[in-house]
Design an enzyme around this catalytic site. Structure first.
Site, PDB file in Angstrom:
ATOM      1  N   HIS A 147       1.207  -0.686   0.208  1.00 45.32           N
ATOM      2  CA  HIS A 147      -0.170  -0.153   0.235  1.00 45.32           C
ATOM      3  C   HIS A 147       0.730   1.006   0.439  1.00 45.32           C
ATOM      4  CE1 HIS A 147      -4.154  -1.677   1.208  1.00 45.32           C
ATOM      5  NE2 HIS A 147      -3.493  -2.347   0.697  1.00 45.32           N
ATOM      6  N   ASP A 148       2.187   1.063   0.278  1.00 46.51           N
ATOM      7  CA  ASP A 148       2.942   2.566   0.656  1.00 46.51           C
ATOM      8  C   ASP A 148       3.547   2.799  -0.781  1.00 46.51           C
ATOM      9  OD1 ASP A 148       4.603   4.846   1.292  1.00 46.51           O
ATOM     10  OD2 ASP A 148       6.697   3.076   1.514  1.00 46.51           O
ATOM     11  N   VAL A 196       1.241   3.615  -4.251  1.00 44.41           N
ATOM     12  CA  VAL A 196       0.205   5.874  -4.433  1.00 44.41           C
ATOM     13  C   VAL A 196       1.524   6.789  -4.019  1.00 44.41           C
ATOM     14  CG1 VAL A 196      -0.959   6.839  -2.656  1.00 44.41           C
ATOM     15  CG2 VAL A 196      -1.418   4.755  -1.978  1.00 44.41           C
ATOM     16  N   GLY A 200       5.342   5.378  -4.334  1.00 44.72           N
ATOM     17  CA  GLY A 200       6.714   5.004  -4.305  1.00 44.72           C
ATOM     18  C   GLY A 200       6.842   4.223  -3.076  1.00 44.72           C
ATOM     19  N   ASP A 227       8.088   5.333  -0.089  1.00 45.10           N
ATOM     20  CA  ASP A 227       8.841   6.291   1.257  1.00 45.10           C
ATOM     21  C   ASP A 227       7.987   6.476   2.767  1.00 45.10           C
ATOM     22  OD1 ASP A 227       5.912   6.923   0.686  1.00 45.10           O
ATOM     23  OD2 ASP A 227       6.348   9.279   0.073  1.00 45.10           O
ATOM     24  N   SER A 248       5.500   6.598   3.594  1.00 45.61           N
ATOM     25  CA  SER A 248       4.104   8.216   4.086  1.00 45.61           C
ATOM     26  C   SER A 248       2.956   7.093   4.752  1.00 45.61           C
ATOM     27  CB  SER A 248       3.689   8.787   2.450  1.00 45.61           C
ATOM     28  OG  SER A 248       3.828   7.853   2.033  1.00 45.61           O
ATOM     29  N   PRO A 304      -5.464  -1.460  -5.799  1.00 46.67           N
ATOM     30  CA  PRO A 304      -6.443  -2.085  -6.936  1.00 46.67           C
ATOM     31  C   PRO A 304      -7.844  -2.905  -5.690  1.00 46.67           C
ATOM     32  CG  PRO A 304      -4.393  -3.295  -6.348  1.00 46.67           C
ATOM     33  CD  PRO A 304      -4.610  -2.138  -5.918  1.00 46.67           C
ATOM     34  N   HIS A 318      -2.079 -12.923  -0.514  1.00 47.34           N
ATOM     35  CA  HIS A 318      -3.529 -12.350   0.552  1.00 47.34           C
ATOM     36  C   HIS A 318      -3.423 -14.286   0.920  1.00 47.34           C
ATOM     37  CE1 HIS A 318      -3.873  -8.769  -2.198  1.00 47.34           C
ATOM     38  NE2 HIS A 318      -4.649  -8.446  -1.099  1.00 47.34           N
ATOM     39  N   THR A 319      -3.332 -14.750  -0.051  1.00 50.04           N
ATOM     40  CA  THR A 319      -3.929 -16.336   0.648  1.00 50.04           C
ATOM     41  C   THR A 319      -2.831 -16.590   2.290  1.00 50.04           C
ATOM     42  OG1 THR A 319      -1.735 -17.242  -0.025  1.00 50.04           O
ATOM     43  CG2 THR A 319      -3.866 -17.571  -1.584  1.00 50.04           C
TER      44      THR A 319
END
Length: 236
Positions: free
Chosen positions: A67-68, A71, A73, A75, A77, A165, A195-196
């Site tokens: 997720h980082d 969004v 790169g 970094d 954030s 996604p 995700h498994t």
């Protein structure tokens, strides 16, 4: 089965680290050789301790890095907070990020800063990248991580919009989003397979189990049998 899951996870993390490295051509493996030469052992020890407390550490850290990176790169954030709840972590797509992921990075950062030589020398972005590698190495292969990322200072809800996604995306939408980061369909499948290792929120999949025609047929078939099995675990 667990070894297979960690094998998939190792592929996913290698891809994420490649994505992270692509953000800055100055990254190198020995970036902290003079300022904090034992940074990797400090992070690894903190990750191992956290993992011994809860297995959720592994999927939580992996998802946090994904997720980082997608969004702004890689970094870090996503770690930032906002006094008015307007940071990346406050966006609906990030609100479900497990607290154990954030806690792992915080503990690893504290371990690094406990060494006077390393205090305030190592970025949270690099700590997250190392921690991500280390959760894989606990049950699968390890790999080298290039370091030298700068921490981001901007984190907003708006920056997350349409960057991650969704469970409703079709194949074309997924391929397009991953391609925008230089990742192929094979890369997308490997990352999705991670995700498994963790778990899915029922609200993200219940419509596929209860809402499609194959799951509502009275006559059993291969698809409806799978749906019936899933319905025993997922409430409507």
């Amino acid at each position: 089965m667990e070894n297979q899951k960690f094998f998939v996870l190792s592929i996913c993390l290698s891809l994420l680290i490649t994505l992270a490295s692509a953000q800055n051509s100055r990254l190198r493996q020995n970036f902290y050789q003079n300022s904090c030469p034992n940074v990797e052992s400090l992070v690894r020890s903190a990750v191992q301790t956290k993992f011994s407390q809860t297995f959720v550490t592994a999927p939580a850290v992996l998802r946090l890095m994904f997720h980082d990176c997608f969004v702004r790169g890689c970094d870090a954030s996503v770690l930032l907070s906002s006094p008015n709840n307007n940071a990346e972590k406050d966006h609906p797509d990030d609100i479900s990020l497990a607290g154990d992921g954030f806690d792992t990075v915080a503990k690893a950062k504290a371990a690094v800063d406990s060494n006077p030589r390393c205090r305030n020398k190592v970025s949270c972005a690099d700590i997250l990248a190392l921690a991500t590698r280390d959760v894989v190495a606990l049950g699968g292969p390890s790999y080298s991580v290039e370091l030298g990322r700068r921490d981001g200072r901007i984190s907003t809800k708006a920056s997350v919009q349409r960057k991650l996604p969704h469970p409703t995306f079709n194949l074309d939408q997924l391929n397009s989003m991953f391609a925008s980061h230089g990742l192929s369909q094979t890369d997308m499948i490997a990352l999705s397979g991670a995700h498994t290792l963790g778990f899915a929120h029922c609200s993200h999949v219940s419509n596929r189990i209860y809402g499609i025609q194959d799951c509502q047929q009275d006559r059993p078939n291969s698809k409806s049998a799978i749906c019936y099995a899933a319905q025993t675990d997922v409430p409507s």
